[in-house]
Design an enzyme around this catalytic site. Structure first.
Site, mmCIF file in Angstrom:
data_model
loop_
_atom_site.group_PDB
_atom_site.id
_atom_site.type_symbol
_atom_site.label_atom_id
_atom_site.label_comp_id
_atom_site.label_asym_id
_atom_site.label_seq_id
_atom_site.Cartn_x
_atom_site.Cartn_y
_atom_site.Cartn_z
ATOM 1 N N ASP A 67 51.957 43.195 45.117
ATOM 2 C CA ASP A 67 51.960 42.808 43.699
ATOM 3 C C ASP A 67 52.684 41.478 43.519
ATOM 4 O OD1 ASP A 67 51.360 43.091 41.043
ATOM 5 O OD2 ASP A 67 52.751 44.741 40.641
ATOM 6 N N ASP A 119 60.338 43.944 42.454
ATOM 7 C CA ASP A 119 59.358 44.975 42.133
ATOM 8 C C ASP A 119 58.537 45.452 43.324
ATOM 9 O OD1 ASP A 119 57.875 46.828 40.724
ATOM 10 O OD2 ASP A 119 58.087 45.641 38.914
ATOM 11 N N ARG A 129 55.247 37.366 37.371
ATOM 12 C CA ARG A 129 55.983 38.379 36.598
ATOM 13 C C ARG A 129 56.927 39.183 37.479
ATOM 14 N NH1 ARG A 129 50.823 39.893 37.121
ATOM 15 N NH2 ARG A 129 50.471 41.597 38.579
ATOM 16 N N ASN A 130 56.678 39.191 38.798
ATOM 17 C CA ASN A 130 57.516 39.942 39.732
ATOM 18 C C ASN A 130 58.448 39.061 40.553
ATOM 19 O OD1 ASN A 130 56.529 42.411 38.912
ATOM 20 N ND2 ASN A 130 54.796 42.324 40.332
#
Ligand code: ADE
Length: 300
Positions: A164, A182, A168-169
């Site tokens: 992922d 994350d 955003r991570n």
């Protein structure tokens, strides 16, 4: 009264990661929404009254079996990752009244995507040179990419597939050092073949993941290419305005995202190499790290 200690927690709560529950201070401050609910701010008190800020994820005893397994997977991955300056590391875990708390390193400046989008509107952007991007800005953008590549190289060395990788991570600490975060979807395997029908981050996925459910470090490299694009577009949405079905068809035809306006040819060439159809032809995180380091030096 003793808390009940369900056996599922025992394996994670013994050893060096165990936190004494009296050393974890929870505040009500919300930091974000993880897969398992809210992430809240807390503090861990260390020897000599020193308190370090942490981000706390929690898992209630009443959570579903699937959520419990996913949460344990993330915790076990975090233990395998160990300490690295470009990874949001585990501080410790403890069990209080049926809830498992996992304390992670706190990243003061939040996630990279939001930071980039805020910077679009900030004063910093008024000091622009003739190319439209200030020297400082160019340096910091490449530095974010370098930090992320360094964290991901560490994961690759530990044989961890992140699955992922996205802006955003990636979180930013108080000194704007970028850290990969994350690990909710991560796997400690060479090749992971997804079997269940859970949601996936379609816009970040390599074709072999999207069409054949195959995940490797080299599919993380594809996602890293999308992360580079997000950085150079100051937090843009990849394939904006294109729906999932159309995107799948376009990828099959060899379509790739266009160069962002302020992105130079060298950086765009690097993204395009990450998006090579053949996983084995993509650069490794080590190669990406070395090339980004040279680019950071040149931009100073
Ligand atoms: N939000 C989610 N995780 C975080 C962290 N480690 N630091 C700051 N904010 C967060």
């Amino acid at each position: 009264l003793q808390d009940p200690e369900p056996h599922i927690y025992e394996q994670v709560l013994s050893g060096p990661w165990e936190l004494n529950k009296y050393n974890l201070i929870l505040t009500g401050e919300k930091l974000g929404h993880g897969q398992f609910g809210l992430v809240k701010k807390g503090f861990v008190s260390k020897e000599s009254n020193r308190k370090i800020p942490v981000a706390v994820k929690s898992l209630k005893g009443t959570a579903s079996e699937k959520d419990k397994n996913d949460f344990m997977n993330e915790l076990n991955i975090l233990k395998k990752v160990g300490q690295h300056p470009n990874v949001v590391c585990l501080v410790g875990a403890c069990h209080i009244q049926g809830t498992l708390y996992v304390a992670m390193e706190y990243a003061e400046n939040g996630d990279l995507r939001s930071y980039l989008r805020k910077s679009r509107r900030s004063k910093q952007n008024m000091y622009q040179n003739y190319k439209g991007v200030s020297c400082l800005q160019r340096y910091i953008l490449i530095k974010f990419a370098l930090d992320a590549a360094c964290g991901l190289r560490h994961l690759a060395e530990k044989q961890i597939i992140h699955r992922d990788v996205a802006a955003r991570n990636v979180l930013l600490d108080e000194n704007l050092i970028a850290k990969v975060a994350d690990f909710g979807l991560s796997k400690h395997e060479d090749t992971y073949v997804k079997t269940s029908n859970t949601r996936v981050p379609v816009r970040w996925l390599a074709p072999e993941s999207l069409f054949n459910a195959i995940y490797t470090t080299q599919s993380d490299v594809w996602s890293f290419g999308i992360l580079l694009w997000e950085i150079m577009s100051m937090g843009g949405t990849p394939y904006h305005g294109i729906d999932t079905q159309t995107l799948c068809n376009l990828l099959k035809q060899g379509y790739r995202i266009r160069r962002p306006r302020h992105c130079d040819a060298t950086m765009y060439a690097m993204m395009m190499q990450c998006w090579n159809e053949k996983p084995e032809c993509r650069p490794t995180f080590h190669e990406l790290y070395m090339r980004l380091q040279r680019m950071v030096e040149d931009s100073q």
